[in-house]
Motif scaffolding. Structure first.
Motif, PDB file in Angstrom:
ATOM      1  N   UNK A   9       0.845  -1.219   0.000  1.00  0.00           N
ATOM      2  CA  UNK A   9       0.000   0.000   0.000  1.00  0.00           C
ATOM      3  C   UNK A   9       0.873   1.259   0.000  1.00  0.00           C
ATOM      4  N   UNK A  10       0.387   2.281  -0.656  1.00  0.00           N
ATOM      5  CA  UNK A  10       1.053   3.603  -0.663  1.00  0.00           C
ATOM      6  C   UNK A  10       2.495   3.576  -1.188  1.00  0.00           C
ATOM      7  N   UNK A  11       2.740   2.653  -2.090  1.00  0.00           N
ATOM      8  CA  UNK A  11       4.087   2.524  -2.666  1.00  0.00           C
ATOM      9  C   UNK A  11       4.358   3.656  -3.662  1.00  0.00           C
ATOM     10  N   UNK A  12       5.538   4.242  -3.563  1.00  0.00           N
ATOM     11  CA  UNK A  12       5.946   5.225  -4.584  1.00  0.00           C
ATOM     12  C   UNK A  12       7.122   4.619  -5.341  1.00  0.00           C
ATOM     13  N   UNK A  13       6.902   4.414  -6.628  1.00  0.00           N
ATOM     14  CA  UNK A  13       7.962   3.862  -7.487  1.00  0.00           C
ATOM     15  C   UNK A  13       8.450   4.959  -8.411  1.00  0.00           C
ATOM     16  N   UNK A  14       9.684   4.905  -8.807  1.00  0.00           N
ATOM     17  CA  UNK A  14      10.233   5.974  -9.663  1.00  0.00           C
ATOM     18  C   UNK A  14      10.503   5.501 -11.084  1.00  0.00           C
ATOM     19  N   UNK A  15      10.498   4.194 -11.256  1.00  0.00           N
ATOM     20  CA  UNK A  15      10.767   3.626 -12.585  1.00  0.00           C
ATOM     21  C   UNK A  15       9.893   2.398 -12.749  1.00  0.00           C
ATOM     22  N   UNK A  16       9.901   1.909 -13.966  1.00  0.00           N
ATOM     23  CA  UNK A  16       9.262   0.623 -14.197  1.00  0.00           C
ATOM     24  C   UNK A  16      10.287  -0.438 -13.756  1.00  0.00           C
ATOM     25  N   UNK A  17      10.098  -0.919 -12.548  1.00  0.00           N
ATOM     26  CA  UNK A  17      11.146  -1.759 -11.948  1.00  0.00           C
ATOM     27  C   UNK A  17      11.232  -3.162 -12.567  1.00  0.00           C
ATOM     28  N   UNK A  18      10.311  -3.451 -13.488  1.00  0.00           N
ATOM     29  CA  UNK A  18      10.324  -4.791 -14.127  1.00  0.00           C
ATOM     30  C   UNK A  18      11.671  -5.085 -14.800  1.00  0.00           C
ATOM     31  N   UNK A  19      12.255  -4.028 -15.373  1.00  0.00           N
ATOM     32  CA  UNK A  19      13.512  -4.246 -16.108  1.00  0.00           C
ATOM     33  C   UNK A  19      14.745  -3.791 -15.324  1.00  0.00           C
ATOM     34  N   UNK A  20      14.592  -3.654 -14.033  1.00  0.00           N
ATOM     35  CA  UNK A  20      15.720  -3.162 -13.228  1.00  0.00           C
ATOM     36  C   UNK A  20      16.874  -4.157 -13.262  1.00  0.00           C
ATOM     37  N   UNK A  21      18.074  -3.616 -13.156  1.00  0.00           N
ATOM     38  CA  UNK A  21      19.264  -4.467 -13.049  1.00  0.00           C
ATOM     39  C   UNK A  21      19.774  -4.378 -11.611  1.00  0.00           C
ATOM     40  N   UNK A  22      19.571  -5.416 -10.864  1.00  0.00           N
ATOM     41  CA  UNK A  22      20.185  -5.527  -9.534  1.00  0.00           C
ATOM     42  C   UNK A  22      19.586  -4.702  -8.407  1.00  0.00           C
ATOM     43  N   UNK A  23      19.205  -3.471  -8.700  1.00  0.00           N
ATOM     44  CA  UNK A  23      18.758  -2.567  -7.633  1.00  0.00           C
ATOM     45  C   UNK A  23      17.346  -2.034  -7.906  1.00  0.00           C
ATOM     46  N   UNK A  24      16.536  -2.006  -6.845  1.00  0.00           N
ATOM     47  CA  UNK A  24      15.176  -1.446  -6.938  1.00  0.00           C
ATOM     48  C   UNK A  24      15.008  -0.428  -5.816  1.00  0.00           C
ATOM     49  N   UNK A  25      14.510   0.750  -6.171  1.00  0.00           N
ATOM     50  CA  UNK A  25      14.297   1.800  -5.166  1.00  0.00           C
ATOM     51  C   UNK A  25      12.834   2.175  -5.084  1.00  0.00           C
ATOM     52  N   UNK A  26      12.376   2.472  -3.882  1.00  0.00           N
ATOM     53  CA  UNK A  26      10.995   2.940  -3.724  1.00  0.00           C
ATOM     54  C   UNK A  26      10.872   3.721  -2.431  1.00  0.00           C
ATOM     55  N   UNK A  27       9.690   4.296  -2.218  1.00  0.00           N
ATOM     56  CA  UNK A  27       9.339   4.916  -0.944  1.00  0.00           C
ATOM     57  C   UNK A  27       7.926   4.496  -0.578  1.00  0.00           C
ATOM     58  N   UNK A  28       7.577   4.704   0.674  1.00  0.00           N
ATOM     59  CA  UNK A  28       6.197   4.486   1.113  1.00  0.00           C
ATOM     60  C   UNK A  28       5.669   5.857   1.531  1.00  0.00           C
TER      61      UNK A  28
END
Ligand SMILES: Cc1ncc(COP(=O)(O)O)c(C=O)c1O
Length: 395
Positions: free
Chosen positions: A308-327
């Motif tokens: 819930x209340x996830x803030x994503x900055x990219x389409x993380x489906x194609x991420x390489x190694x690292x995923x960033x987000x905020x709540x």
């Protein structure tokens, strides 16, 4: 080879039940890396390139073999193109002082650079031009070309994979574009090198930096690739023993690269451990590593959909190694502390990309970063702890 049992190769995981999701900061080390470094210290500890005795010769041979291993890992033309450094940061600083300072006025970088690829250009007082990124944080190639046109013959320094968002730049295409406008290019492969094979000849990179500790190797060692054609244009950087042919009070005649850049006693055990780590990766193979990582990324993405209340900055489906987000409504630092209390190590904060954070209007993110030892079970534990932490913070 069963990738799901690779955790057993890492003594770190034998003594604890921690869920380590911070490999982008530094990766854990397999036993063979520790063994190779121990072996140097136990059996043939001696200085290199200076002793007449057999021990020194053995140490020199192993150190030079390590250079050959790095050279093969990058598909460099010759091992002389590989300089051992203390890490990616020192590699970039070396290029700044030894080459860029004298030959260029303008430096072009992307909007996703680590501080290590920003500050050195400021120190040598170059005009810095930053390529815009698009809404999805992917590089704006049109803007890149317009900068290259405005500042022909500039120096271009690009991260291949973002340490924060796992975005991989189309680096080969960008190098080709830079060539059209007479630019030279450095590739910061500190993150990308652990996820896919690098071929410096195919890329046509002029310089490329690696960091061993992100490649399951020891800290305090890395490598800088310098294309042979540019060796003559590169000046001395740090002076000292081992880097010279002849010293008088009037002047010094330097050894050729790479030795010119390896003044003083080097991190010999580090170079040997670095080579073992690269052999370890080579034995597993990038096909398997990538398949495993893609599975972990897909699994994580699926789970993120339910947060819930996830803030994503990219389409993380194609991420390489690292995923960033905020709540939304929760400080990333609070999440980092609560996750740690539950045995989950992730990184929170600005990840040494403060200008990128500023462009996004944020102070930091929560970053999950995968290594080849991570499993779906780790991800389940992470999400369980994340949900608990969010609940505590919402109460
Ligand atoms: C993309 C990138 N470049 C450079 C560095 C600096 O590497 P080191 O600290 O090993 O010199 C890092 C480290 O996090 C990184 O992620």
């Amino acid at each position: 080879m069963n990738i799901n049992t690779l955790k057993n190769d890492f003594p770190f995981f034998k003594n604890n039940k921690l869920v380590y999701l911070d490999s982008g900061a530094t990766a854990q080390k397999p036993q063979i890396v520790l063994d190779s470094m121990n072996e140097f210290h136990k059996s043939y500890c001696a200085n290199i390139h200076r002793s007449a005795h057999g021990l020194g010769n053995k140490a020199t041979q192993e150190y030079e073999n390590a250079r050959q291993t790095v050279s093969k890992f990058l598909n460099a033309k010759t091992k002389d193109e590989i300089v051992f450094t203390s890490g990616a940061t020192q590699g970039i600083n070396l290029v700044a002082y030894a080459y860029v300072k004298e030959h260029f006025k303008h430096v072009i970088i992307s909007g996703l650079e680590h501080h290590s690829n920003i500050i050195p250009w400021q120190i040598i007082d170059k005009s810095l031009h930053v390529i815009d990124f698009k809404k999805d944080l992917h590089v704006d190639l049109e803007h890149f070309e317009s900068l290259l046109k405005s500042y022909p013959n500039s120096f271009v320094s690009l991260v291949e994979t973002s340490n924060t968002f796992g975005i991989t730049h189309p680096i080969k295409e960008m190098i080709q574009l830079a060539r059209k406008y007479g630019s030279k290019v450095l590739v910061d492969a500190a993150q990308s090198s652990v996820h896919s094979a690098i071929d410096v000849q195919d890329l046509d990179a002029d310089f490329l930096v690696l960091s061993a500790h992100k490649l399951y190797g020891p800290t305090g060692i890395g490598a800088l690739y310098i294309k042979k054609d540019l060796h003559e244009k590169c000046k001395a950087f740090q002076g000292g023993g081992g880097a010279i042919k002849e010293v008088t009070y009037e002047k010094t005649v330097y050894m050729p690269i790479p030795y010119m850049y390896e003044a003083g006693t080097q991190h010999i055990a580090g170079a040997i451990g670095f080579a073992s780590a690269l052999e370890y990766i080579r034995n597993i193979g990038f096909n398997l590593i990538q398949k495993h990582e893609q599975e972990l990324i897909a699994y994580t993405n699926e789970k993120l959909l339910h947060v819930k209340n996830l803030i994503r900055y990219t389409d993380t489906k194609n991420a390489t190694g690292n995923i960033s987000f905020n709540i939304k409504g929760i400080h990333h630092y609070d999440l980092g502390v609560l996750l740690d209390k539950q045995g989950v190590q992730i990184r929170v904060g600005h990840h040494c990309v403060q200008p990128t954070m500023k462009s996004l209007g944020i102070k930091g993110t929560v970053r999950i970063s995968f290594g080849l030892y991570n499993t779906k079970e780790d991800i389940d534990k992470f999400f369980y702890a994340l949900e608990r932490s969010i609940k505590m913070l919402e109460d």
